[in-house]
Write a protein that holds these residues in place. Structure first.
Motif, short mmCIF file in Angstrom:
data_model
loop_
_atom_site.label_atom_id
_atom_site.label_comp_id
_atom_site.label_asym_id
_atom_site.label_seq_id
_atom_site.Cartn_x
_atom_site.Cartn_y
_atom_site.Cartn_z
N LYS A 118 11.50 2.94 12.95
CA LYS A 118 11.21 2.39 14.54
C LYS A 118 10.89 2.73 15.52
O LYS A 118 10.08 3.20 16.17
N ASP A 119 11.26 3.93 15.05
CA ASP A 119 11.77 5.13 16.63
C ASP A 119 10.41 6.51 16.46
O ASP A 119 9.90 6.29 17.49
N VAL A 120 9.90 6.25 15.26
CA VAL A 120 8.26 7.34 14.61
C VAL A 120 7.72 6.51 14.67
O VAL A 120 6.00 6.51 14.64
N GLY A 121 7.15 5.30 13.84
CA GLY A 121 6.57 4.59 13.62
C GLY A 121 6.02 4.84 12.47
O GLY A 121 5.02 4.31 11.55
N VAL A 122 7.42 6.08 11.01
CA VAL A 122 6.64 6.45 9.95
C VAL A 122 6.79 4.79 9.07
O VAL A 122 8.05 4.93 9.01
N GLU A 123 6.46 4.57 7.55
CA GLU A 123 6.65 3.50 7.39
C GLU A 123 8.50 4.08 6.57
O GLU A 123 9.42 3.03 7.00
N ALA A 124 8.96 4.71 6.64
CA ALA A 124 10.31 5.28 6.09
C ALA A 124 10.67 6.69 6.06
O ALA A 124 9.62 7.59 6.30
N GLY A 125 11.97 6.51 6.63
CA GLY A 125 12.27 8.78 6.60
C GLY A 125 13.07 8.70 4.93
O GLY A 125 13.45 7.51 3.93
N MET A 126 13.47 10.08 4.68
CA MET A 126 14.10 10.23 3.71
C MET A 126 14.51 11.95 3.75
O MET A 126 14.02 12.64 4.67
N PRO A 127 15.66 11.78 3.00
CA PRO A 127 16.49 13.21 3.63
C PRO A 127 15.27 14.16 2.76
O PRO A 127 14.48 14.95 2.29
#
Ligand code: GLY
Ligand code: MN
Ligand code: MN
Length: 430
Positions: free
Chosen positions: A98-107
């Motif tokens: 939502k905030d960055v617009g990249v599909e997904a976050g990951m550690p």
């Protein structure tokens, strides 16, 4: 995404963010994001990496407890209450989309494993090698596994550097980017006009610097674009003089090369002022030569023009004028006094982002509509230079404007910052 298209179907990319640079003991320099990473993500937090794949793959996301099909992942630090109390807010993995617009976050600590298991099948692996070898602090720890395995990776992948590819993408500015540069210039302009009534003989160069940077910050600059140069008298002949430690003497000229940064975008402006408020005859002559070159080059700047040719035009104009006036004896010795080229690209980097060079297959020297460049002719006569008449020794002049190239010509974005010598004298007289 244009970048994905450029690297092709058989390629994956890992673009590293910057990591904090140590300043002393346990202190770090103020964080400055890697510009190519920022260009692709707009994400301004350290110790992260953007992975781009040519197509969706099914990835196990531990914090979601499920698999999801994605073709881009932002590996990042994620939330950490304790660390955030020291270092400031972080984006959680859940917020990345939502905030960055990249599909997904990951550690980020899973990046090494992810590379080993998921990127085997792509022949080309694109990365920003300069940032990879410069990783610091926790990021270095996280990536040491990957670096150690580079020998193994390198037999299954062809490693390519992304800096030139993204650099060329950054050449033409989007409207948003031009607006950020304009904000940086607007702030810079306030700084320069605030100086004209302040500069007096006897001040220290650093006091001029302090006034300028105070104005920048008070109008919302996020940083200075580069170390402010306040170079009076002969100091102006040292191009990147930024110690700014001398007393300003009556009768000298002063070169001020400075810019504000706004939201990572930069201004880069130089003006030359007479410290006592009036140019003497020799100073005025040199100033007029440089100003003519500056204005003539701006009037010729447009899409399709070769920047190196414009640079050569500027030099020959300056050389002819000096030669005819007897300031120099040979007009092929001009490089001794002009030192640097006519200018450079300007944007997220002050020297942005690929040089104006013609390669065998593609011409990056030709100006393109939407590019922002500087035009900054200069002349520098060292105080001990016996090759020029005495009255010109110890004079340094540079006049630098920021120019948006258009199809039919250009827009001088820094036109509002005074450079006409009569006007400078009038404003300095109060
Ligand atoms: N301020 C650095 C430059 O003019 O290129
Ligand atoms: Mn400059
Ligand atoms: Mn410059």
């Amino acid at each position: 995404m244009k970048f994905r298209k450029t690297i092709g179907k058989n390629a994956a990319a890992i673009i590293f963010s910057a990591s904090p640079e140590r300043r002393s003991f346990d202190e770090t320099h103020r964080f400055k994001q890697n510009k190519n990473f920022f260009y692709l993500t707009g994400f301004n937090q350290p110790n992260s990496a953007l992975v781009i794949l040519p197509e969706d793959i099914s990835v196990d996301f531990p914090y979601m407890n499920r698999k999801k099909k994605v073709s881009e992942i932002l590996f990042t630090q994620g939330s950490d209450d304790f660390a955030e109390r020291w270092e400031g807010k972080r984006t959680s993995f859940e917020q990345v989309n939502k905030d960055v617009g990249v599909e997904a976050g990951m550690p980020i600590y899973l990046l090494d494993k992810f590379i080993s298991t998921n990127l085997r099948t792509y022949r080309y692996l694109y990365t920003n090698i300069d940032q990879l070898i410069n990783l610091r602090s926790e990021m270095r720890e996280v990536m040491l596994g990957f670096v150690d395995k580079l020998r193994l990776h390198s037999v299954s992948h062809i490693f390519c550097d992304v800096n030139f590819i993204i650099g060329t993408m950054r050449k033409v500015k989007h409207e948003f980017e031009v607006n950020q540069i304009k904000r940086a210039i607007d702030i810079t302009s306030k700084g320069f006009s605030g100086l004209l009534k302040i500069i007096k003989p006897g001040m220290m160069e650093y006091q001029v610097q302090a006034e300028l940077e105070k104005i920048y910050r008070s109008y919302g600059a996020t940083d200075i674009a580069y170390s402010t140069i306040v170079a009076s008298g002969n100091n102006a002949c040292y191009l990147h003089y930024d110690t700014n430690g001398d007393k300003i003497s009556a009768g000298d000229l002063m070169v001020i090369d400075s810019g504000a940064e706004f939201n990572m975008y930069n201004a880069d402006v130089t003006r030359t002022f007479p410290v006592s408020g009036r140019f003497n005859k020799a100073q005025r002559f040199i100033y007029d030569v440089v100003l003519t070159a500056n204005k003539e080059c701006i009037s010729r700047a447009r899409a399709g023009i070769n920047f190196r040719e414009l640079s050569a035009f500027s030099e020959s104009l300056i050389a002819n004028k000096l030669f005819r006036a007897g300031v120099i004896k040979k007009n092929n010795s001009i490089k001794r006094y002009t030192m640097h080229s006519l200018g450079h690209g300007l944007g997220l980097d002050v020297h942005d982002a690929v040089p104006h060079v013609k390669y065998s297959d593609v011409d990056y020297d030709k100006l393109i509509a939407g590019e922002v460049i500087t035009i900054e002719p200069g002349l520098y006569f060292m105080k001990n230079d016996q090759t020029v008449p005495k009255q010109f020794r110890g004079i340094g002049v540079r006049i630098e404007d920021d120019i948006l190239i258009t199809k039919s010509g250009c827009v001088n974005l820094t036109a509002g910052i005074v450079k006409e010598p009569d006007e400078i004298e009038k404003l300095m007289a109060g």
